[in-house]
Design a protein around this motif. Structure first.
Motif, PDB file in Angstrom:
ATOM      1  N   ASP A 167       0.835  -1.192   0.000  1.00 52.47           N
ATOM      2  CA  ASP A 167       0.000   0.000   0.000  1.00 52.47           C
ATOM      3  C   ASP A 167       0.878   1.253   0.000  1.00 52.47           C
ATOM      4  OD1 ASP A 167      -2.641  -1.168   0.136  1.00 52.47           O
ATOM      5  OD2 ASP A 167      -2.198  -1.744   2.197  1.00 52.47           O
ATOM      6  N   LYS A 168       0.250   2.415   0.007  1.00 51.69           N
ATOM      7  CA  LYS A 168       0.948   3.698  -0.006  1.00 51.69           C
ATOM      8  C   LYS A 168       1.817   3.873   1.239  1.00 51.69           C
ATOM      9  CE  LYS A 168       0.261   8.650  -0.176  1.00 51.69           C
ATOM     10  NZ  LYS A 168      -0.616   9.754  -0.510  1.00 51.69           N
ATOM     11  N   ASP A 169       3.011   4.436   1.032  1.00 51.90           N
ATOM     12  CA  ASP A 169       3.927   4.760   2.121  1.00 51.90           C
ATOM     13  C   ASP A 169       3.528   6.114   2.702  1.00 51.90           C
ATOM     14  OD1 ASP A 169       6.040   5.375   3.792  1.00 51.90           O
ATOM     15  OD2 ASP A 169       7.599   4.931   2.331  1.00 51.90           O
ATOM     16  N   ARG A 170       3.214   6.134   3.981  1.00 53.85           N
ATOM     17  CA  ARG A 170       2.866   7.380   4.666  1.00 53.85           C
ATOM     18  C   ARG A 170       3.934   7.780   5.685  1.00 53.85           C
ATOM     19  NH1 ARG A 170      -2.313   8.270   2.841  1.00 53.85           N
ATOM     20  NH2 ARG A 170      -3.369   6.365   2.186  1.00 53.85           N
ATOM     21  N   GLY A 171       5.134   7.201   5.544  1.00 57.19           N
ATOM     22  CA  GLY A 171       6.267   7.596   6.375  1.00 57.19           C
ATOM     23  C   GLY A 171       6.270   7.048   7.790  1.00 57.19           C
ATOM     24  N   LEU A 172       5.528   5.987   8.047  1.00 58.62           N
ATOM     25  CA  LEU A 172       5.491   5.405   9.387  1.00 58.62           C
ATOM     26  C   LEU A 172       6.800   4.676   9.697  1.00 58.62           C
ATOM     27  CD1 LEU A 172       1.916   3.803   9.341  1.00 58.62           C
ATOM     28  CD2 LEU A 172       2.571   6.076  10.138  1.00 58.62           C
ATOM     29  N   THR A 173       7.230   4.750  10.959  1.00 57.21           N
ATOM     30  CA  THR A 173       8.399   3.998  11.424  1.00 57.21           C
ATOM     31  C   THR A 173       8.037   3.258  12.705  1.00 57.21           C
ATOM     32  OG1 THR A 173       9.323   5.700  12.863  1.00 57.21           O
ATOM     33  CG2 THR A 173       9.935   5.802  10.520  1.00 57.21           C
ATOM     34  N   ASP A 174       8.766   2.187  12.972  1.00 57.79           N
ATOM     35  CA  ASP A 174       8.487   1.408  14.177  1.00 57.79           C
ATOM     36  C   ASP A 174       8.911   2.121  15.456  1.00 57.79           C
ATOM     37  OD1 ASP A 174      11.239   1.144  13.861  1.00 57.79           O
ATOM     38  OD2 ASP A 174      11.250  -1.024  14.170  1.00 57.79           O
ATOM     39  N   THR A 175       9.581   3.279  15.344  1.00 58.01           N
ATOM     40  CA  THR A 175       9.975   4.043  16.525  1.00 58.01           C
ATOM     41  C   THR A 175       8.964   5.133  16.885  1.00 58.01           C
ATOM     42  OG1 THR A 175      11.310   5.533  15.168  1.00 58.01           O
ATOM     43  CG2 THR A 175      12.432   3.617  16.128  1.00 58.01           C
ATOM     44  N   MET A 176       7.959   5.352  16.040  1.00 54.27           N
ATOM     45  CA  MET A 176       6.916   6.348  16.333  1.00 54.27           C
ATOM     46  C   MET A 176       6.037   5.859  17.482  1.00 54.27           C
ATOM     47  SD  MET A 176       5.448   7.153  12.549  1.00 54.27           S
ATOM     48  CE  MET A 176       5.590   8.808  11.971  1.00 54.27           C
TER      49      MET A 176
END
Length: 156
Positions: free
Chosen positions: A44-53
């Motif tokens: 799907d679209k990349d919305r800039g999520l990271t596992d450190t958020m």
């Protein structure tokens, strides 16, 4: 020779998904296994999520069924899928997501956050998904039978 085989059998399997093509609907990346090119992956679209958020930020940013999983490193297990009725890879402990599998599919509409392997791609479309997925499954299954841990790191 025995020592080298021993080390291979027990080292972790490292998958790296490098996201490279970004559109308003989807993301395409290259998947490598232990450094060797394996296939492409449609998401799907990349919305800039990271596992450190913070989890609250992930949940607030995520659009259900239209957002790829956060960048980060995840363990991959080989379990029975209630939805697909077969044993297949699942990514563990993905913040803000559950049931993230690696499975066949040709469009981001079939993803719901999951990773869709493909042999080739065009804009928002994965091509040769069944062939790529079966090849990848065979490698993951072999690693699990050897009691190797499997990890996937998602990068940009």
């Amino acid at each position: 020779m025995t020592e080298r085989r021993y080390n291979y059998l027990f080292k972790d399997m490292e998958l790296v998904l490098k996201r490279e093509v970004f559109t308003e609907e989807s993301t395409i990346g290259k998947l490598t296994i232990d450094g060797a090119m394996e296939c492409y992956v449609l998401e799907d679209k990349d919305r800039g999520l990271t596992d450190t958020m913070p989890l609250a930020e992930i949940v607030a940013t995520k659009v259900y069924g239209k957002t790829c999983i956060p960048y980060g490193r995840y363990e991959v297990d080989w379990t029975m899928s209630a939805r697909f009725k077969k044993i297949m890879p699942i990514l563990l402990n993905v913040p803000g997501y559950s049931g993230i599998r690696i499975h066949t599919g040709n469009s981001e509409k079939e993803s719901l956050g999951c990773l869709l392997p493909c042999s080739k791609y065009s804009k928002n479309l994965g091509i040769g998904s069944t062939v790529a997925t079966n090849k990848l499954y065979a490698k993951i299954e072999a690693a699990k039978k050897e009691s190797r841990k499997i990890y996937i790191t998602i990068t940009k």
